[in-house]
Design a protein around this motif. Sequence first.
Motif, PDB file in Angstrom:
ATOM      1  N   VAL A 199       4.940  14.445   9.283  1.00  7.96           N
ATOM      2  CA  VAL A 199       5.920  13.860   8.367  1.00  7.96           C
ATOM      3  C   VAL A 199       7.245  13.530   9.037  1.00  7.96           C
ATOM      4  O   VAL A 199       7.994  12.681   8.548  1.00  7.96           O
ATOM      5  N   GLU A 200       7.556  14.173  10.162  1.00  4.89           N
ATOM      6  CA  GLU A 200       8.775  13.845  10.887  1.00  4.89           C
ATOM      7  C   GLU A 200       8.541  12.784  11.962  1.00  4.89           C
ATOM      8  O   GLU A 200       9.451  12.431  12.711  1.00  4.89           O
ATOM      9  N   GLY A 201       7.302  12.295  12.078  1.00  2.00           N
ATOM     10  CA  GLY A 201       7.024  11.169  12.953  1.00  2.00           C
ATOM     11  C   GLY A 201       6.711  11.505  14.403  1.00  2.00           C
ATOM     12  O   GLY A 201       6.527  10.600  15.221  1.00  2.00           O
ATOM     13  N   PHE A 202       6.619  12.797  14.753  1.00  2.00           N
ATOM     14  CA  PHE A 202       6.349  13.159  16.152  1.00  2.00           C
ATOM     15  C   PHE A 202       4.963  12.688  16.599  1.00  2.00           C
ATOM     16  O   PHE A 202       4.797  12.183  17.714  1.00  2.00           O
ATOM     17  N   ASP A 203       3.965  12.866  15.743  1.00  2.00           N
ATOM     18  CA  ASP A 203       2.599  12.443  16.069  1.00  2.00           C
ATOM     19  C   ASP A 203       2.540  10.939  16.312  1.00  2.00           C
ATOM     20  O   ASP A 203       1.993  10.477  17.319  1.00  2.00           O
ATOM     21  N   ALA A 204       3.127  10.181  15.406  1.00  2.00           N
ATOM     22  CA  ALA A 204       3.112   8.718  15.548  1.00  2.00           C
ATOM     23  C   ALA A 204       3.917   8.271  16.758  1.00  2.00           C
ATOM     24  O   ALA A 204       3.551   7.309  17.440  1.00  2.00           O
ATOM     25  N   ALA A 205       5.019   8.969  17.064  1.00  2.00           N
ATOM     26  CA  ALA A 205       5.841   8.596  18.211  1.00  2.00           C
ATOM     27  C   ALA A 205       5.089   8.811  19.521  1.00  2.00           C
ATOM     28  O   ALA A 205       5.208   8.001  20.454  1.00  2.00           O
ATOM     29  N   ALA A 206       4.318   9.901  19.610  1.00  2.00           N
ATOM     30  CA  ALA A 206       3.515  10.126  20.815  1.00  2.00           C
ATOM     31  C   ALA A 206       2.508   9.001  21.008  1.00  2.00           C
ATOM     32  O   ALA A 206       2.311   8.494  22.126  1.00  2.00           O
ATOM     33  N   LYS A 207       1.879   8.590  19.930  1.00  2.00           N
ATOM     34  CA  LYS A 207       0.911   7.489  20.008  1.00  2.00           C
ATOM     35  C   LYS A 207       1.599   6.171  20.376  1.00  2.00           C
ATOM     36  O   LYS A 207       1.062   5.367  21.139  1.00  2.00           O
ATOM     37  N   ALA A 208       2.803   5.965  19.839  1.00  2.00           N
ATOM     38  CA  ALA A 208       3.549   4.746  20.168  1.00  2.00           C
ATOM     39  C   ALA A 208       3.889   4.708  21.650  1.00  2.00           C
ATOM     40  O   ALA A 208       3.826   3.647  22.290  1.00  2.00           O
ATOM     41  N   ALA A 209       4.239   5.850  22.222  1.00  2.00           N
ATOM     42  CA  ALA A 209       4.559   5.906  23.651  1.00  2.00           C
ATOM     43  C   ALA A 209       3.340   5.529  24.485  1.00  2.00           C
ATOM     44  O   ALA A 209       3.445   4.770  25.459  1.00  2.00           O
ATOM     45  N   ILE A 210       2.175   6.051  24.106  1.00  2.00           N
ATOM     46  CA  ILE A 210       0.944   5.744  24.837  1.00  2.00           C
ATOM     47  C   ILE A 210       0.614   4.263  24.728  1.00  2.00           C
ATOM     48  O   ILE A 210       0.321   3.587  25.727  1.00  2.00           O
ATOM     49  N   LEU A 211       0.668   3.723  23.511  1.00  2.00           N
ATOM     50  CA  LEU A 211       0.324   2.319  23.298  1.00  2.00           C
ATOM     51  C   LEU A 211       1.288   1.380  24.019  1.00  2.00           C
ATOM     52  O   LEU A 211       0.869   0.390  24.627  1.00  2.00           O
ATOM     53  N   ALA A 212       2.584   1.693  23.960  1.00  2.00           N
ATOM     54  CA  ALA A 212       3.568   0.843  24.627  1.00  2.00           C
ATOM     55  C   ALA A 212       3.356   0.851  26.135  1.00  2.00           C
ATOM     56  O   ALA A 212       3.454  -0.193  26.795  1.00  2.00           O
ATOM     57  N   GLY A 213       3.064   2.024  26.684  1.00  2.00           N
ATOM     58  CA  GLY A 213       2.835   2.122  28.123  1.00  2.00           C
ATOM     59  C   GLY A 213       1.677   1.266  28.580  1.00  2.00           C
ATOM     60  O   GLY A 213       1.759   0.561  29.595  1.00  2.00           O
ATOM     61  N   ILE A 214       0.573   1.319  27.821  1.00  2.00           N
ATOM     62  CA  ILE A 214      -0.605   0.522  28.183  1.00  2.00           C
ATOM     63  C   ILE A 214      -0.344  -0.971  27.957  1.00  2.00           C
ATOM     64  O   ILE A 214      -0.641  -1.807  28.816  1.00  2.00           O
ATOM     65  N   ALA A 215       0.219  -1.306  26.805  1.00  2.00           N
ATOM     66  CA  ALA A 215       0.389  -2.710  26.435  1.00  2.00           C
ATOM     67  C   ALA A 215       1.334  -3.454  27.369  1.00  2.00           C
ATOM     68  O   ALA A 215       1.106  -4.620  27.699  1.00  2.00           O
ATOM     69  N   PHE A 216       2.393  -2.754  27.809  1.00  2.00           N
ATOM     70  CA  PHE A 216       3.439  -3.435  28.574  1.00  2.00           C
ATOM     71  C   PHE A 216       3.446  -3.042  30.054  1.00  2.00           C
ATOM     72  O   PHE A 216       4.370  -3.392  30.781  1.00  2.00           O
TER      73      PHE A 216
END
Length: 430
Positions: A199-216
């Motif tokens: 609910v505080e977004g930590f789980d989603a933020a970890a996934k965003a970091a992984i996706l951004a790293g791969i995508a860019f």
Amino acid sequence: MMRTRPLKVALLGCGVVGSEVARIMTTQSKDLAARIGAPVELAGVAVRRAGRVREGIAPELITTDAAALVAREDIDVVVEVIGGIEPARTLITTAFEHGASVVTANKALLAEDGSTLHEAAEKHGVDLYYEAAVAAAIPLVRPLRESLAGDTVNRVLGIVNGTTNFILDRMDSTGAGYAEALDEATALGYAEADPTADVEGFDAAAKAAILAGIAFHTRVRLDDVHREGITEVTAADIASARRMGCTVKLLAICERAADGRSVTARVHPAMIPLTHPLASVREAYNAVFVEAEAAGRLMFYGPGAGGSPTASAVLGDLVAACRNKLSGSRGPGESAYAQLPVSPMGEVVTRYHISLDVADKPGVLAQCATVFAEHGVSIDTVRQQGKDGEASLVVVTHRAPDAALSATVEALRNLDTVRGVASIMRVEGE
């Protein structure tokens, strides 16, 4: 011809996901062997407490000494599903040192220190696979790493946390408040006893970091991701979104700057139009949009959590790692050649929905509009409703830098005629 000597697999963790991985390895052993080209054998299962009976797993395979298990010279692949930073990081790097490839679902570790893991895998000539770390069974990591490797990805936008999507969906469909919807999510098993990570977004933020790293093709760490949770979302926010023809979702957004020289990664609740495909993602499901120059817009949808979906992704990676072991090849490693800087949230250009409690008297709207103009923020729409000396003023802006919008909100708070800022929410997906 199938090789008769089995490939040996060490399993770290035997909870909801680990036990399902073990079950599938056992019940589908013949199919897995046919797909890989050799039998796969569960050689050991590391757990915290060895006393409990684990159905389908021979007692002699159970051990509490995970360090000794991953250091065995006969282990070909280690599957890590214990989570957390330590001892997972040490166990994974030890496995690499002893020649084993690793399949992990550990999003927290990858977001915190993925570069160390990639470097260790490269040094020892083994694989690191982690499809299960983002959106469980939804194929997302492999398409970004492999299928779109020849394309330029400009944006990744999606719902990557099932718990928060369930809560927001319930608030929208039933009119429930946040606390009531969280209680229902907990009772149904969608939310943990301590739901903070979700609910505080930590789980989603970890996934965003992984996706951004791969995508860019850039190293993006968890602390590079702007993060806001859903705990402040109210029933009034949901109702206001509905009046705009929108709904509220917790979004992970990774973007390449228009000039291609930097990237951003953020997680926060946002209003999106009901016409947007993400608006129809209900319950605990996940969905992610990938926008690439040649491929255009791609959408990936499905269950983003749970034992079986996550185990499906783990087994897919296990098959790939085992095939590489047989052929003496390796899968894709880290691609961080671009080394683009990660811009702060203040440079992100977006729209805002701002709800103000104001005095119900002449000139208030003009006074507020002046504040917006002073900070270079253009107003799109305004809705004002007053009663008994009090009024609600709802402003939706045009696109502007987040820093300018934040400064505008702070200036509004200092006006004598503004009694309070009821809510602030970004508007996305247009």
